[in-house]
Design an enzyme around this catalytic site. Structure first.
Site, mmCIF file in Angstrom:
data_model
loop_
_atom_site.group_PDB
_atom_site.id
_atom_site.type_symbol
_atom_site.label_atom_id
_atom_site.label_comp_id
_atom_site.label_asym_id
_atom_site.label_seq_id
_atom_site.Cartn_x
_atom_site.Cartn_y
_atom_site.Cartn_z
ATOM 1 C CD GLU A 140 1.356 7.022 11.911
ATOM 2 O OE1 GLU A 140 1.635 7.804 10.858
ATOM 3 O OE2 GLU A 140 2.261 5.976 12.113
ATOM 4 C CG HIS A 164 -2.193 10.162 9.051
ATOM 5 N ND1 HIS A 164 -2.382 9.294 8.116
ATOM 6 C CD2 HIS A 164 -0.991 9.726 10.060
ATOM 7 C CE1 HIS A 164 -1.236 8.338 7.993
ATOM 8 N NE2 HIS A 164 -0.410 8.801 9.113
ATOM 9 C CG HIS A 206 4.140 10.526 7.509
ATOM 10 N ND1 HIS A 206 3.121 11.251 7.524
ATOM 11 C CD2 HIS A 206 3.847 9.369 8.118
ATOM 12 C CE1 HIS A 206 2.080 10.458 7.873
ATOM 13 N NE2 HIS A 206 2.524 9.366 8.293
ATOM 14 C CG ASP A 228 5.948 5.588 8.503
ATOM 15 O OD1 ASP A 228 5.751 5.197 9.247
ATOM 16 O OD2 ASP A 228 5.403 6.119 7.589
#
Length: 383
Positions: free
Chosen positions: A130, A196, A217, A274
């Protein structure tokens, strides 16, 4: 014993349940049948007409039971794997939060050690990075000073160290050079997710057209859609890429979960946890990478600033939440935790369904959808 019959199950195959026995040899499903015949050398596990579903697959998790992936030894990864198996997870990716090069390589080394030893739990099938090619404005729990522009030599070093087991990476489309390096990442055997991110529609769509496969996500740490400026969220919804969804009732309102499934189609949404090291433990103070995290009423937030920082969700609770949020039956929503993540990662030939020739990754559920038993490659994981 390497030979097992799971008898009298309501087995989930081809989108529905049917009564059958499952014959397993050396961890592989050999037959799904209503007539097992005379197999005296087989161990028998009778599930008494309870449901048997494919093992759950979690492609995005940072830990559980007081273990944070960024600081996890090989033995610590065993602890996570064991806990996950008791929740119905049979395969997972360990998500390494953006960290220093030295710490990331250490994490990869611990992954390698874990992979080369016997594990009593879910199969750790690879690594999810990530970052570190992420936008500072949407960094979430990422340490901003460690976010960088694309460096393919660094990723090649990570992939070489992992013996090709970096399977998944999250990048931000607006970071200079990202759209043009997606093909290079894919050539390294890495599935690319975008997230992100505050990317506008055009740059996000360019990344998708260049081969991005998923959205990390979805709607969290992401610029949301405006009718005049669809942004990354609009590109994700319009396109055919997969969408991760954290179905804990906190990261996404139940109505948004329903909308996401209705918009994307049930075959394009991937349920993820997550989860962080606080999962399976009481409220308190924990870590997520270099960050201090405070958990109150099961809700994990950064101690500095209060931004949400992962979750305390498990896969079995994600399944129950999906059924509650959508009012859909088990046989419809189960794909979000099985077939969809397996297909997204290109592993559906091995996992993700109960089929002859695939690994015997199986979960037995009672009428309340509690986990009664978990089998990882034919091995029952015992409490």
């Amino acid at each position: 014993m390497n030979h097992l019959i799971i008898k009298n199950g309501n087995v989930y195959t081809d989108g529905s349940f049917k009564k059958a026995d499952i014959i397993i040899k050396d961890g592989i499903i050999k037959e799904i049948t209503s007539d097992t015949g005379n197999l005296e050398d087989f161990e028998v596990f009778d599930v008494n007409e309870q449901n048997i579903v494919p093992g759950f697959i979690d492609v995005h998790t940072h830990g559980a039971v007081n273990v944070d992936v960024n600081g996890a030894t090989a033995e610590d990864l065993d602890k996570i794997s064991y806990f996950f198996a008791l929740q119905g997870t049979t395969s997972w990716l360990c998500s390494i939060l953006t960290d220093t090069k030295e710490q990331t390589l250490w994490c990869i080394d611990q992954y390698n050690k874990h992979k080369n030893q016997e594990c009593n739990g879910a199969k750790l099938m690879g690594i999810h990075l990530e970052g570190p090619f992420l936008a500072p404005e949407y960094k979430g729990a990422m340490p901003e000073h460690l976010l960088i522009e694309p460096d393919m030599e660094l990723i090649k070093e990570y992939q070489t160290a992992a013996n090709g087991d970096v399977k998944y990476i999250t990048v931000s489309p607006e970071v200079e050079g990202i759209p043009d390096c997606i093909d290079d990442l894919k050539e390294l055997g890495i599935v690319v997710a975008i997230g992100h991110s505050g990317a506008d529609y055009d740059i996000a769509m360019k990344s998708i057209n260049n081969g991005a496969t998923s959205a990390t996500h979805t709607f969290n740490a992401m610029k949301l859609m405006h009718q005049h400026f669809p942004a990354i969220a609009g590109a994700v919804l319009e396109s055919d890429i997969y969408c991760e969804a954290i179905c804990d009732g906190r990261h996404l309102h139940p109505g948004i979960v329903r909308l996401l499934i209705k918009t994307k189609g049930i075959d394009k949404v991937v349920a993820v946890t997550d989860s962080i090291m606080a999962t399976g433990l009481p409220d308190g103070n924990y870590k997520l990478g270099v960050n201090d995290v405070v958990v109150v009423d099961g809700d994990a937030k950064l101690a500095n600033g209060g931004a949400r920082a992962g979750s305390t969700l498990t896969t079995i609770n994600a399944l129950k939440n999906l059924m509650e949020f959508t009012k859909r039956p088990l046989e419809e929503v189960i794909v979000l935790l099985t077939k969809n993540p397996a297909t997204m990662l290109g592993l559906y030939d091995k996992i993700g369904s109960i089929s002859v020739g695939k690994y015997a990754d199986l979960v037995v559920l009672n009428k309340d959808n509690d986990v009664i038993a978990t089998f990882v490659q034919g091995k029952r994981i015992m409490k």
